[in-house]
Scaffold this active site. Structure first.
Site, PDB file in Angstrom:
ATOM      1  N   SER A 103     -85.194 -13.944  55.893  1.00 38.23           N
ATOM      2  CA  SER A 103     -86.505 -14.451  56.297  1.00 38.23           C
ATOM      3  C   SER A 103     -86.270 -15.775  56.991  1.00 38.23           C
ATOM      4  O   SER A 103     -85.416 -16.557  56.559  1.00 38.23           O
ATOM      5  CB  SER A 103     -87.432 -14.672  55.100  1.00 38.23           C
ATOM      6  N   GLU A 159     -95.625 -25.287  70.143  1.00 35.91           N
ATOM      7  CA  GLU A 159     -96.705 -24.354  70.481  1.00 35.91           C
ATOM      8  C   GLU A 159     -97.143 -23.515  69.286  1.00 35.91           C
ATOM      9  O   GLU A 159     -98.181 -22.882  69.329  1.00 35.91           O
ATOM     10  CB  GLU A 159     -96.254 -23.440  71.625  1.00 35.91           C
ATOM     11  N   SER A 160     -96.375 -23.415  68.205  1.00 36.91           N
ATOM     12  CA  SER A 160     -96.699 -22.773  66.933  1.00 36.91           C
ATOM     13  C   SER A 160     -95.440 -22.304  66.227  1.00 36.91           C
ATOM     14  O   SER A 160     -94.724 -23.104  65.677  1.00 36.91           O
ATOM     15  CB  SER A 160     -97.717 -21.643  67.053  1.00 36.91           C
ATOM     16  N   HIS A 188     -88.892 -11.318  59.040  1.00 34.80           N
ATOM     17  CA  HIS A 188     -88.312 -10.838  57.784  1.00 34.80           C
ATOM     18  C   HIS A 188     -87.589  -9.548  58.134  1.00 34.80           C
ATOM     19  O   HIS A 188     -88.151  -8.702  58.838  1.00 34.80           O
ATOM     20  CB  HIS A 188     -89.358 -10.602  56.708  1.00 34.80           C
ATOM     21  N   CYS A 243     -99.743 -21.402  71.176  1.00 36.28           N
ATOM     22  CA  CYS A 243    -101.014 -21.941  71.642  1.00 36.28           C
ATOM     23  C   CYS A 243    -100.804 -22.526  73.032  1.00 36.28           C
ATOM     24  O   CYS A 243     -99.708 -22.946  73.367  1.00 36.28           O
ATOM     25  CB  CYS A 243    -101.493 -23.044  70.706  1.00 36.28           C
TER      26      CYS A 243
END
Length: 142
Positions: free
Chosen positions: A58, A65-66, A71, A86
């Site tokens: 994971s 931007e985010s 996983h 974003c």
């Protein structure tokens, strides 16, 4: 009708037929994600990856931007991948394509979610478009 304005683009990807060796290697996935951020014009802020015992990874790369997250289930050749950005500077689809290529995925089910679409009553909604891709045949890209 004008183009729909959105705050962000979120790609949710079910990647199948991936290389189990790649999906088992947290350091390799971290490098793939860092490279994916670079090719898709994202600014990396931080990253964290965890290798499970006996198998699976994971991880997340936080970008200005985010994020890009995953996983993996190497024993199934499967990875659950998210790429969310974003603004308009980044190209999240390039990141998705790059990661799928590096994972050696044979198939992907992709949902593109346009998020943060403002409604008339100061609320927000999203719009989903979904498609499937066969990525490799006989070891060759399509």
């Amino acid at each position: 009708m004008s183009e729909i304005e959105t705050i962000g683009f979120h790609y949710v990807v079910e990647a199948a037929g991936c290389d189990p060796e790649v999906l088992s290697d947290a350091d390799r996935i971290r490098q793939i994600f860092l490279d994916a951020a670079k090719v898709s014009n994202m600014e990396v802020k931080s990253s964290y990856f965890f290798k499970f015992s006996p198998t699976g990874v994971s991880g997340v790369v936080i970008v200005a931007e985010s994020h890009i997250s995953v996983h993996t289930w190497p024993e199934r050749g499967y990875a659950a991948l998210d790429v969310y950005t974003c603004g308009t500077k980044a190209d999240p689809e390039k990141a998705v394509d790059y990661i799928l290529e590096q994972f050696k995925a044979k198939y992907a089910h992709v949902s593109e979610i346009k998020r943060g679409i403002e409604e008339d009553d100061d609320t927000y909604t999203h719009m989903i478009m979904t498609w499937e891709e066969s990525l490799r045949k006989n070891g060759n890209a399509k």
